[in-house]
Write a protein that holds these residues in place. Structure first.
Motif, short mmCIF file in Angstrom:
data_model
loop_
_atom_site.label_atom_id
_atom_site.label_comp_id
_atom_site.label_asym_id
_atom_site.label_seq_id
_atom_site.Cartn_x
_atom_site.Cartn_y
_atom_site.Cartn_z
N LYS A 168 11.92 2.15 -5.15
CA LYS A 168 11.06 1.29 -5.95
C LYS A 168 9.60 1.67 -5.72
O LYS A 168 9.22 2.11 -4.64
N GLU A 169 8.81 1.47 -6.76
CA GLU A 169 7.37 1.72 -6.65
C GLU A 169 6.61 0.43 -6.91
O GLU A 169 7.01 -0.38 -7.75
N PHE A 170 5.50 0.27 -6.19
CA PHE A 170 4.66 -0.91 -6.29
C PHE A 170 3.23 -0.43 -6.53
O PHE A 170 2.72 0.39 -5.78
N THR A 171 2.61 -0.96 -7.58
CA THR A 171 1.27 -0.52 -7.96
C THR A 171 0.30 -1.68 -7.93
O THR A 171 0.61 -2.78 -8.38
N ALA A 172 -0.88 -1.41 -7.39
CA ALA A 172 -1.96 -2.39 -7.39
C ALA A 172 -3.18 -1.75 -8.05
O ALA A 172 -3.48 -0.58 -7.83
N ILE A 173 -3.86 -2.55 -8.86
CA ILE A 173 -5.05 -2.09 -9.58
C ILE A 173 -6.21 -2.98 -9.17
O ILE A 173 -6.08 -4.20 -9.15
N VAL A 174 -7.34 -2.38 -8.83
CA VAL A 174 -8.52 -3.14 -8.43
C VAL A 174 -9.74 -2.68 -9.21
O VAL A 174 -9.73 -1.61 -9.82
N GLY A 175 -10.77 -3.50 -9.19
CA GLY A 175 -12.04 -3.14 -9.82
C GLY A 175 -11.93 -2.96 -11.32
O GLY A 175 -12.45 -1.98 -11.86
N SER A 176 -11.23 -3.88 -11.98
CA SER A 176 -11.07 -3.81 -13.44
C SER A 176 -10.51 -2.47 -13.90
O SER A 176 -10.92 -1.91 -14.91
N GLY A 177 -9.58 -1.94 -13.11
CA GLY A 177 -8.94 -0.67 -13.46
C GLY A 177 -9.62 0.55 -12.89
O GLY A 177 -9.24 1.67 -13.21
N ASP A 219 -13.76 1.63 -0.29
CA ASP A 219 -13.29 0.24 -0.19
C ASP A 219 -12.23 -0.06 -1.24
O ASP A 219 -11.22 -0.71 -0.95
N MET A 220 -12.45 0.40 -2.46
CA MET A 220 -11.49 0.13 -3.53
C MET A 220 -10.18 0.86 -3.30
O MET A 220 -9.11 0.32 -3.58
N ILE A 221 -10.24 2.08 -2.78
CA ILE A 221 -9.02 2.82 -2.47
C ILE A 221 -8.22 2.08 -1.39
O ILE A 221 -7.01 1.90 -1.51
N CYS A 222 -8.91 1.64 -0.36
CA CYS A 222 -8.24 0.89 0.71
C CYS A 222 -7.64 -0.41 0.17
O CYS A 222 -6.49 -0.74 0.48
N LEU A 223 -8.40 -1.13 -0.62
CA LEU A 223 -7.93 -2.40 -1.17
C LEU A 223 -6.71 -2.21 -2.07
O LEU A 223 -5.71 -2.92 -1.93
N ALA A 224 -6.77 -1.23 -2.96
CA ALA A 224 -5.64 -0.99 -3.85
C ALA A 224 -4.40 -0.58 -3.06
O ALA A 224 -3.29 -1.07 -3.32
N THR A 225 -4.57 0.29 -2.08
CA THR A 225 -3.45 0.74 -1.26
C THR A 225 -2.85 -0.41 -0.47
O THR A 225 -1.63 -0.61 -0.44
N ASN A 226 -3.71 -1.19 0.17
CA ASN A 226 -3.22 -2.33 0.96
C ASN A 226 -2.54 -3.38 0.08
O ASN A 226 -1.52 -3.95 0.49
N ASN A 227 -3.05 -3.62 -1.12
CA ASN A 227 -2.41 -4.57 -2.03
C ASN A 227 -1.03 -4.08 -2.46
O ASN A 227 -0.08 -4.87 -2.54
N ALA A 228 -0.91 -2.79 -2.74
CA ALA A 228 0.40 -2.24 -3.12
C ALA A 228 1.37 -2.31 -1.95
O ALA A 228 2.55 -2.65 -2.13
N LEU A 229 0.90 -2.02 -0.74
CA LEU A 229 1.75 -2.12 0.44
C LEU A 229 2.20 -3.57 0.67
O LEU A 229 3.34 -3.82 1.07
N GLN A 230 1.32 -4.53 0.39
CA GLN A 230 1.68 -5.93 0.54
C GLN A 230 2.77 -6.32 -0.46
O GLN A 230 3.69 -7.06 -0.14
N GLN A 231 2.69 -5.78 -1.67
CA GLN A 231 3.74 -6.04 -2.66
C GLN A 231 5.08 -5.53 -2.15
O GLN A 231 6.11 -6.20 -2.30
N ALA A 232 5.08 -4.33 -1.55
CA ALA A 232 6.31 -3.76 -1.01
C ALA A 232 6.84 -4.63 0.13
O ALA A 232 8.05 -4.89 0.20
N THR A 233 5.97 -5.09 1.00
CA THR A 233 6.37 -5.95 2.10
C THR A 233 6.94 -7.26 1.59
O THR A 233 7.96 -7.76 2.09
N ASP A 234 6.31 -7.83 0.59
CA ASP A 234 6.80 -9.09 0.00
C ASP A 234 8.21 -8.90 -0.59
O ASP A 234 9.06 -9.78 -0.46
N GLU A 235 8.43 -7.76 -1.22
CA GLU A 235 9.75 -7.48 -1.79
C GLU A 235 10.80 -7.34 -0.68
O GLU A 235 11.91 -7.83 -0.80
#
Length: 87
Positions: free
Chosen positions: A8-17, A49-65
């Protein structure tokens, strides 16, 4: 089960894309997109900062799943750490 989650893949988008990061269920970064129209490439601190935030948000989605799957399997009963089925 581990293989299914890893696929499965989990994607996070930050900073209005401006930045999007995609990780697999086993925590591997597989895609990073930077929209040059939405981000000042000279502002490296903001980009980092945006790269870190997007990556961490996607990792959190994976953890939640993972947590959701484990809760469904165990009916909410906690497993001892040595029996974590989704490592």
């Amino acid at each position: 089960m581990q293989g299914d989650l890893a696929d499965k893949e989990f994607t996070a988008i930050v900073g209005s894309g401006a930045v999007s990061a995609t990780v697999t269920g086993d925590g591997k970064l597989v895609r990073l997109k930077i929209n040059q129209d939405e981000l000042d490439l000279k502002d490296t601190e903001m980009m980092e900062d945006m790269i870190c935030l997007a990556t961490n948000n996607a990792l959190q989605q994976a953890t939640d799943e993972k947590t959701k799957i484990m809760t469904d399997i165990t009916g909410g009963l906690p497993l001892p750490p040595s029996l974590n089925l989704l490592l």
